[in-house]
Design an enzyme around this catalytic site. Structure first.
Site, PDB file in Angstrom:
ATOM      1  N   GLU A 237      56.133  55.514   5.766  1.00  0.00           N
ATOM      2  CA  GLU A 237      57.260  55.723   6.388  1.00  0.00           C
ATOM      3  C   GLU A 237      57.551  57.384   6.301  1.00  0.00           C
ATOM      4  OE1 GLU A 237      62.140  56.106   6.369  1.00  0.00           O
ATOM      5  OE2 GLU A 237      61.116  54.267   5.520  1.00  0.00           O
TER       6      GLU A 237
ATOM      7  N   ARG B  80      63.170  63.806   9.186  1.00  0.00           N
ATOM      8  CA  ARG B  80      64.014  64.814   8.368  1.00  0.00           C
ATOM      9  C   ARG B  80      63.447  66.267   8.497  1.00  0.00           C
ATOM     10  NH1 ARG B  80      65.073  61.460   2.783  1.00  0.00           N
ATOM     11  NH2 ARG B  80      65.652  59.398   3.901  1.00  0.00           N
TER      12      ARG B  80
ATOM     13  N   LYS C 279      67.373  47.156   6.423  1.00  0.00           N
ATOM     14  CA  LYS C 279      67.206  48.084   5.370  1.00  0.00           C
ATOM     15  C   LYS C 279      68.430  48.418   4.949  1.00  0.00           C
ATOM     16  CE  LYS C 279      66.072  53.076   4.790  1.00  0.00           C
ATOM     17  NZ  LYS C 279      65.536  54.201   5.693  1.00  0.00           N
TER      18      LYS C 279
END
Length: 218
Positions: A47, A51, A135
């Protein structure tokens, strides 16, 4: 008013690893050697989060150069990002939360999507919107192992990828829970090792996580 029904997004691509490294890449040229080091350690999914400014280009680099790696996009928080990460080559996407606009965008993009939840009410909301794999984020702050065990009773048809605060020491306990499909963690790619290009060190961390996941399976 009840939520509008959404068709389920596509299923996740098939991969062997039940451990998903959560990665912040600051330099695009780190992406391909990192993906190869993880593969060498037995992890075929990663993943790459949005960010950092390099995130989208890093996803594209891995998708192009390391086709054996199932690269996903993390920290997807805006609807437009679903199309962007899909076009960059992401095989799936994850978010720390869920809105109806995100659900709509994931369906429109035709991209497997794992939205984030923290409470039973959020789990129920996500289920009504058509999602079955969620998640749990941030996992430890949301209650960790006890929370997942508690959710298994009333919401036994849901599966989770706990992320946030998971450690090498707790990895096995999470993966032994029947409602945990995957575990996400940032310990596999420490920023200092990324900055130093310590691919052998990351390979060793990946191999240790792979062995721990196999032990939990048996």
């Amino acid at each position: 008013m009840s939520p509008s029904p959404h068709p389920a997004t596509p299923s996740l691509p098939a991969f062997r690893s039940r451990v998903v490294p959560v990665i912040v890449i600051e330099q695009v040229d780190q992406a391909v050697p990192l993906a190869q080091a993880l593969l060498d350690g037995g992890i075929d999914v990663m993943e790459i989060t949005l960010r950092s400014a390099a995130g989208l280009a890093a996803i594209e680099a891995v998708a192009r150069a390391v086709p054996a790696m199932q690269v996903g996009a993390g920290t997807v928080t805006r609807p437009a990002e679903l199309m962007q990460v899909r076009d960059a080559g992401a095989r799936f996407a994850l978010s720390p939360g869920l809105t109806e606009r995100l659900a709509d965008a994931a369906c429109a993009a035709g991209l497997p999507f794992i939205p984030g939840v923290m409470t039973p009410g959020e789990v129920m909301r996500a289920r009504e919107l058509g999602f079955r794999l969620l998640k749990l984020f941030p996992a430890e702050q949301a209650g960790g192992l006890p929370m997942l065990k508690a959710l298994a009773g009333p919401l036994g048809d849901m599966r989770f990828c706990p992320t946030g605060g998971v450690t090498p020491e707790s990895l096995g306990a999470y993966l032994k829970l029947p409602n945990v499909a995957l575990v996400g963690g940032s310990w596999l790619t420490p920023p200092a090792r990324l900055a130093a290009g310590d691919w052998d060190g990351i390979r060793q961390l990946a191999r240790a996580a792979t062995e721990a996941a196999e032990a939990a399976r048996t």
